[in-house]
Design a protein around this motif. Structure first.
Motif, PDB file in Angstrom:
ATOM      1  N   ILE A 163       0.840  -1.204   0.000  1.00  0.00           N
ATOM      2  CA  ILE A 163       0.000   0.000   0.000  1.00  0.00           C
ATOM      3  C   ILE A 163       0.872   1.249   0.000  1.00  0.00           C
ATOM      4  O   ILE A 163       0.612   2.219  -0.726  1.00  0.00           O
ATOM      5  CB  ILE A 163      -0.952  -0.013   1.211  1.00  0.00           C
ATOM      6  N   LEU A 164       1.926   1.235   0.803  1.00  0.00           N
ATOM      7  CA  LEU A 164       2.834   2.383   0.868  1.00  0.00           C
ATOM      8  C   LEU A 164       3.555   2.590  -0.466  1.00  0.00           C
ATOM      9  O   LEU A 164       3.703   3.722  -0.936  1.00  0.00           O
ATOM     10  CB  LEU A 164       3.843   2.193   1.987  1.00  0.00           C
ATOM     11  N   ILE A 165       4.007   1.502  -1.071  1.00  0.00           N
ATOM     12  CA  ILE A 165       4.683   1.603  -2.364  1.00  0.00           C
ATOM     13  C   ILE A 165       3.730   2.133  -3.430  1.00  0.00           C
ATOM     14  O   ILE A 165       4.078   3.013  -4.230  1.00  0.00           O
ATOM     15  CB  ILE A 165       5.267   0.236  -2.775  1.00  0.00           C
ATOM     16  N   LEU A 188       0.383  14.225   2.064  1.00  0.00           N
ATOM     17  CA  LEU A 188      -0.483  13.052   1.948  1.00  0.00           C
ATOM     18  C   LEU A 188       0.249  11.788   2.381  1.00  0.00           C
ATOM     19  O   LEU A 188      -0.335  10.898   3.011  1.00  0.00           O
ATOM     20  CB  LEU A 188      -0.986  12.920   0.513  1.00  0.00           C
ATOM     21  N   LEU A 189       1.525  11.698   2.041  1.00  0.00           N
ATOM     22  CA  LEU A 189       2.331  10.573   2.508  1.00  0.00           C
ATOM     23  C   LEU A 189       2.385  10.555   4.031  1.00  0.00           C
ATOM     24  O   LEU A 189       2.201   9.507   4.662  1.00  0.00           O
ATOM     25  CB  LEU A 189       3.745  10.680   1.922  1.00  0.00           C
ATOM     26  N   ASP A 190       2.621  11.718   4.635  1.00  0.00           N
ATOM     27  CA  ASP A 190       2.682  11.801   6.093  1.00  0.00           C
ATOM     28  C   ASP A 190       1.349  11.423   6.728  1.00  0.00           C
ATOM     29  O   ASP A 190       1.301  10.815   7.796  1.00  0.00           O
ATOM     30  CB  ASP A 190       3.083  13.214   6.530  1.00  0.00           C
ATOM     31  N   LEU A 193       1.183   7.724   6.857  1.00  0.00           N
ATOM     32  CA  LEU A 193       2.089   7.226   7.891  1.00  0.00           C
ATOM     33  C   LEU A 193       1.539   7.523   9.289  1.00  0.00           C
ATOM     34  O   LEU A 193       1.716   6.718  10.208  1.00  0.00           O
ATOM     35  CB  LEU A 193       3.481   7.843   7.714  1.00  0.00           C
ATOM     36  N   ASP A 194       0.867   8.663   9.459  1.00  0.00           N
ATOM     37  CA  ASP A 194       0.223   8.965  10.735  1.00  0.00           C
ATOM     38  C   ASP A 194      -0.815   7.906  11.080  1.00  0.00           C
ATOM     39  O   ASP A 194      -0.922   7.464  12.233  1.00  0.00           O
ATOM     40  CB  ASP A 194      -0.454  10.335  10.676  1.00  0.00           C
ATOM     41  N   ASP A 195      -1.591   7.516  10.075  1.00  0.00           N
ATOM     42  CA  ASP A 195      -2.611   6.501  10.288  1.00  0.00           C
ATOM     43  C   ASP A 195      -1.980   5.162  10.656  1.00  0.00           C
ATOM     44  O   ASP A 195      -2.424   4.477  11.576  1.00  0.00           O
ATOM     45  CB  ASP A 195      -3.461   6.345   9.030  1.00  0.00           C
ATOM     46  N   GLY A 204       4.521   7.104  16.760  1.00  0.00           N
ATOM     47  CA  GLY A 204       4.226   7.622  15.425  1.00  0.00           C
ATOM     48  C   GLY A 204       3.317   8.828  15.418  1.00  0.00           C
ATOM     49  O   GLY A 204       3.215   9.528  14.441  1.00  0.00           O
ATOM     50  N   GLY A 205       2.617   9.073  16.520  1.00  0.00           N
ATOM     51  CA  GLY A 205       1.735  10.235  16.556  1.00  0.00           C
ATOM     52  C   GLY A 205       0.332   9.857  16.159  1.00  0.00           C
ATOM     53  O   GLY A 205       0.071   8.786  15.620  1.00  0.00           O
ATOM     54  N   GLY A 206      -0.599  10.720  16.458  1.00  0.00           N
ATOM     55  CA  GLY A 206      -1.998  10.448  16.194  1.00  0.00           C
ATOM     56  C   GLY A 206      -2.363  10.688  14.751  1.00  0.00           C
ATOM     57  O   GLY A 206      -1.611  11.256  13.976  1.00  0.00           O
ATOM     58  N   VAL A 207      -3.558  10.239  14.405  1.00  0.00           N
ATOM     59  CA  VAL A 207      -4.039  10.423  13.050  1.00  0.00           C
ATOM     60  C   VAL A 207      -4.516  11.856  12.882  1.00  0.00           C
ATOM     61  O   VAL A 207      -5.236  12.382  13.715  1.00  0.00           O
ATOM     62  CB  VAL A 207      -5.204   9.444  12.762  1.00  0.00           C
ATOM     63  N   ARG A 208      -4.129  12.477  11.800  1.00  0.00           N
ATOM     64  CA  ARG A 208      -4.561  13.840  11.552  1.00  0.00           C
ATOM     65  C   ARG A 208      -6.042  13.864  11.202  1.00  0.00           C
ATOM     66  O   ARG A 208      -6.520  12.992  10.472  1.00  0.00           O
ATOM     67  CB  ARG A 208      -3.769  14.453  10.395  1.00  0.00           C
TER      68      ARG A 208
END
Length: 221
Positions: A163-165, A188-190, A193-195, A204-208
């Protein structure tokens, strides 16, 4: 004594001429004669190194892939001494995006090559070659992140890596088409990654939150 010629360097110079043409007008209508004129050498000299346009495209793509790998490696080496899995994955995905003129030209050549690879088994094999290696690298990083409590174990999978690729590939195409700018593609990539890294509630931090939309369902910007 006759001058010693660095044939590999000459091939790279010729492919660089192809990239310059690709960056300004694409490669579909570019002939070996056009590349010769751009490189400032004779057509016969180019044909000494490449028998036809397909050979030149193949060499150019391999050189582009090598440069992309070097660009990603340099990004990782420039990170902190012990980069987190998220940081490594982000550096790799960012390295796949056309963030400057050089990477943009490389992706334009790659796009022309891939359109041919769909109908050519040999070229298709070359185009697919690097994907499993990148997938395995991402899986290793995701599993490491799961061990650190940064990613849910059920998301440390090959599917998540793909999915990331796929996201990075899609964003790269959209930047080339002008749908997104480089900064928006990185944002959008970030967000993805947040998710992924925020789902476990780790480092990793919370979801935006999703951006507010107007009554027509479109972003206010």
């Amino acid at each position: 004594m006759p001058k010693k010629v660095d044939h590999e360097a000459r091939r790279r110079e010729i492919s660089a001429a192809l990239w310059r043409l690709a960056n300004t007008r694409g490669v579909d209508g570019v002939s070996l004669r056009d590349v010769a004129a751009e490189a400032g050498i004779s057509l016969g000299r180019i044909q000494h190194y490449f028998r036809n346009r397909d050979e030149l495209l193949l060499f150019a793509l391999r050189h582009i892939n090598h440069q992309a790998a070097e660009r990603i490696r340099d990004r990782i080496l420039a990170l902190e001494q012990d980069p987190t899995p998220r940081t490594v994955i982000r550096a790799c995905c960012a390295g796949m995006l056309p963030l400057d003129a050089e990477s943009r030209a490389g992706l334009l050549v790659a796009a022309a090559y891939y359109s041919r690879a769909v109908h050519d088994p040999a070229l298709s094999a070359e185009a697919r070659d690097g994907i499993p290696k990148l997938r395995d690298l991402f899986v290793d990083q995701l599993r490491s992140a799961a061990e650190r409590g940064e990613v849910l174990p059920e998301r440390a999978t090959a599917d998540e890596a793909m999915i990331l690729i796929a996201l990075a590939d899609g964003l790269a195409s959209y930047v080339l088409l002008g749908i997104h700018g480089p900064e928006q593609a990185l944002a959008l990539l970030d967000r993805q990654l947040d998710d992924l890294f925020g789902a476990a509630g780790g480092a990793g931090g919370g979801v935006r939150p999703a951006p507010e939309r107007d009554d027509h369902g479109s972003d206010p910007t």
